[in-house]
Every structure is written in structure tokens, then in C-alpha cells.
Design a protein around this motif. Structure first.
Motif, mmCIF file in Angstrom:
data_model
loop_
_atom_site.group_PDB
_atom_site.id
_atom_site.type_symbol
_atom_site.label_atom_id
_atom_site.label_comp_id
_atom_site.label_asym_id
_atom_site.label_seq_id
_atom_site.Cartn_x
_atom_site.Cartn_y
_atom_site.Cartn_z
ATOM 1 N N LYS A 75 -109.755 15.332 96.370
ATOM 2 C CA LYS A 75 -108.972 16.359 95.692
ATOM 3 C C LYS A 75 -109.398 17.771 96.098
ATOM 4 O O LYS A 75 -108.877 18.758 95.588
ATOM 5 C CB LYS A 75 -109.110 16.211 94.175
ATOM 6 N N ASN A 103 -109.447 11.308 90.571
ATOM 7 C CA ASN A 103 -108.959 12.610 90.120
ATOM 8 C C ASN A 103 -110.047 13.685 90.119
ATOM 9 O O ASN A 103 -109.745 14.872 90.028
ATOM 10 C CB ASN A 103 -108.348 12.487 88.719
ATOM 11 N N LYS A 115 -104.671 19.154 101.876
ATOM 12 C CA LYS A 115 -104.119 19.853 100.708
ATOM 13 C C LYS A 115 -104.925 19.621 99.423
ATOM 14 O O LYS A 115 -104.763 20.371 98.454
ATOM 15 C CB LYS A 115 -102.678 19.394 100.465
ATOM 16 N N ASP A 162 -104.464 16.957 97.679
ATOM 17 C CA ASP A 162 -103.374 16.456 96.837
ATOM 18 C C ASP A 162 -102.947 15.086 97.341
ATOM 19 O O ASP A 162 -102.454 14.960 98.467
ATOM 20 C CB ASP A 162 -102.206 17.439 96.894
ATOM 21 N N THR A 163 -103.140 14.062 96.534
ATOM 22 C CA THR A 163 -102.826 12.693 96.946
ATOM 23 C C THR A 163 -101.421 12.254 96.565
ATOM 24 O O THR A 163 -101.068 11.084 96.765
ATOM 25 C CB THR A 163 -103.830 11.701 96.323
ATOM 26 N N SER A 164 -100.610 13.151 96.044
ATOM 27 C CA SER A 164 -99.278 12.754 95.557
ATOM 28 C C SER A 164 -98.382 12.225 96.675
ATOM 29 O O SER A 164 -97.439 11.477 96.402
ATOM 30 C CB SER A 164 -98.594 13.936 94.860
ATOM 31 N N ALA A 207 -103.205 14.587 102.834
ATOM 32 C CA ALA A 207 -103.690 14.674 101.461
ATOM 33 C C ALA A 207 -105.033 15.394 101.389
ATOM 34 O O ALA A 207 -105.260 16.239 100.509
ATOM 35 C CB ALA A 207 -103.810 13.278 100.860
#
Length: 288
Positions: free
Chosen positions: A74, A69, A45, A47-49, A42
Motif C-alpha cells: 500500500k 491493508n 500507486k 493501490d491494489t484495487s 499496484a
């Protein structure tokens, strides 16, 4: 007919199989390592999805609640090196992350807390250019070459011994009782990017330890398997006109003795009152 049956088996297996990674999060060493792996992916990238976050995950930066966020997590990073502690007793992890990108270098100390199969807390203490003795290249150079391999089970120190060693080190800063610290030899300290070792068998971490500095609000994460303990803490707490600085101290302990000490301090050099380079032995930070 056999072909149709085979296709049905494959499709059924795909439908009932758990999502890769998410089902493996747990408080075992394997489950905690999976949590770390997902965090590293994460952070790489930005991106924590792909992380199995709790519905109301707690997120902090430098010991202050923050909006995940808008957080550093992030921000994509090319990670050059990382090392982790896995604490099955408290279901937490700590990861030292080193990024030597010339434009945005960082060294991070990241804590995760797992609740069953979800990541319930993420806490990042970060340092970068302009912060206490910061040098990501040096941090990478020295940290990546140290031996933090698992310790044979018969030689491992207990959780209590590891915490006791770290506590004695911290207490020495306030009371100046360095004779109570279980110094090992050689012992080398990596502070922001400054390294105390010279490669000699008598290298010591006792150099520059002051008195009158309160290291407070200690929260420990322990990994007996690799003989490591880390504390999130406040460096220089309670001093006049000073609020203290968010800090982590990471220790490697062998046979009850300190061998490596890594520190990260979220303190701008421009806000520092005291002599350089000795935070170990200098005045506490100014109130910001």
C-alpha cells in the motif's frame, strides 16, 4: 438507421467486453505476466484495487502473515527496475523490484500465486536501509546490466536441473561440499548490494561459501524459459540462539551451470553476529 445500428453495436460490445486486465489472469505465461504487470502498477500507486484479488487473499511480509491493508504493497513506490520469473507449473511468479528513492529505498522479492483468474497469494520479502549489505543503487547498477534474456528452447535446462543447481548451492553451506556445486564461469553474486564480480572471465560465486550454515524451508519458483530459479528460504535456521533470517536466493543457470546469484536477506546489520561482509562464511543471525 445505419448510424443507430452502429451505436448499438458499439454499446453492446462495451457492455459484454471483460474488464481490461482482469480476464487475462491465468496460469499461462501471458496470464502470469499480466498478473505481474498489475502488481507493478499496484505497487507503483500503492493501490491494489486494480488487482483481481481472491476474496480472502493471503498476504505475507518477510514470511509472516500480515494485513494487506497495512502492508508495504500500500506504499507508493517509484520503481526503477524489475525482473520476473513466470512458473506455469505452479502458477506462481517472482519479481525482483528495485527502488532507489533516497528517502525510502527498497529492494523487494515479491511472489504471486494465481488461482484460475484471481491472485490468491502475495508474499513480499523486503530490504531497505540498515538491512544486510543493503545498497539499492548497486543492486540497480548490476542487476539491470546482467543478461537474463530467454534461452533458446534447444538449450534450456529442465526444471529438475535448475532446482538441482540451487539445491547444491544451498547444501554446500551446511556441509562445505563446494565441489558438488555446478559453478559456471564467469559467475557473479549480488548480495544485498555487494557484488563479487570484477569483470574477469574467471569471476566465481564460490568465494566466501561457509560450512555449518543451514538454509532451510526452501520454496522454489522456476522459469525454464529464462533459465532462472528462486528460493524463499530461512538463512541460518536451527543454529543455537538463532532463529534464522527470511531470505531469497535467485539464480540464473546456463547449460546447467550457475552464472548469476542474487540474494535478499531481511536481517538488520545491527542484529548480526559475525564478521562482515561475509554472511557467506559468518555466524547466523541473532534471535530477534
Amino acid at each position: 438507421m445505419k448510424v443507430i445500428q452502429f451505436i448499438w453495436i458499439v454499446l453492446t460490445g462495451a457492455l459484454i467486453a471483460p474488464a481490461t486486465g482482469l480476464a487475462q489472469i491465468s496460469c499461462t505465461r501471458e496470464g502470469l505476466q499480466q498478473a505481474v504487470d498489475l502488481y507493478i502498477a499496484a505497487q507503483t500507486k500503492g493501490d491494489t484495487s486494480g488487482m483481481p484479488l481472491a476474496a480472502q487473499v493471503g498476504y505475507m511480509e518477510n514470511m509472516v502473515p500480515a494485513d494487506i491493508n497495512k502492508g508495504l504493497i500500500k506504499q507508493p513506490m517509484k520503481i526503477d527496475f524489475h525482473r520476473s520469473l513466470l512458473d506455469t507449473a505452479t502458477c506462481q511468479t517472482f519479481t525482483e523490484v528495485i527502488v532507489t528513492n533516497r528517502e525510502k529505498p527498497y529492494v523487494l522479492g515479491t511472489r504471486l500465486r494465481v488461482n484460475r483468474d484471481k491472485i490468491a497469494e502475495i508474499e513480499i520479502l523486503w530490504t531497505t536501509t540498515g538491512y544486510w549489505l543493503f545498497d539499492a543503487d548497486n543492486y540497480l547498477k548490476y542487476s539491470s546490466t546482467e543478461n537474463w534474456d530467454p534461452i533458446p528452447e534447444s538449450k534450456r535446462d529442465s526444471r529438475a536441473t535448475l532446482i538441482r543447481a540451487a539445491t547444491a548451492y544451498f547444501d554446500a553451506f551446511l556441509e562445505g561440499k563446494t565441489d558438488q556445486v555446478p559453478w559456471g564461469y564467469p559467475c557473479r553474486r549480488l548480495e544485498g548490494g555487494m557484488y563479487t564480480g570484477k569483470g574477469a572471465p574467471d569471476d566465481t560465486c564460490a568465494v566466501g561459501v561457509p560450512s555449518g550454515v543451514n538454509i532451510a524451508n526452501r520454496r522454489f519458483i522456476v522459469d525454464e524459459t529464462i533459465g532462472a530459479v528462486v528460493a524463499f528460504c530461512t538463512f541460518g535456521a536451527g543454529a543455537p540462539l538463532a532463529g534464522g533470517a527470511p531470505d531469497t536466493h535467485l539464480f540464473r543457470v546456463e547449460n546447467g551451470k550457475l552464472r548469476w546469484v542474487h540474494t535478499l536477506t531481511h536481517l538488520l546489520m545491527s542484529d548480526f553476529r559475525g564478521k562482515v561482509p561475509g554472511k557467506e562464511g559468518a555466524a547466523p543471525p541473532k534471535k530477534q
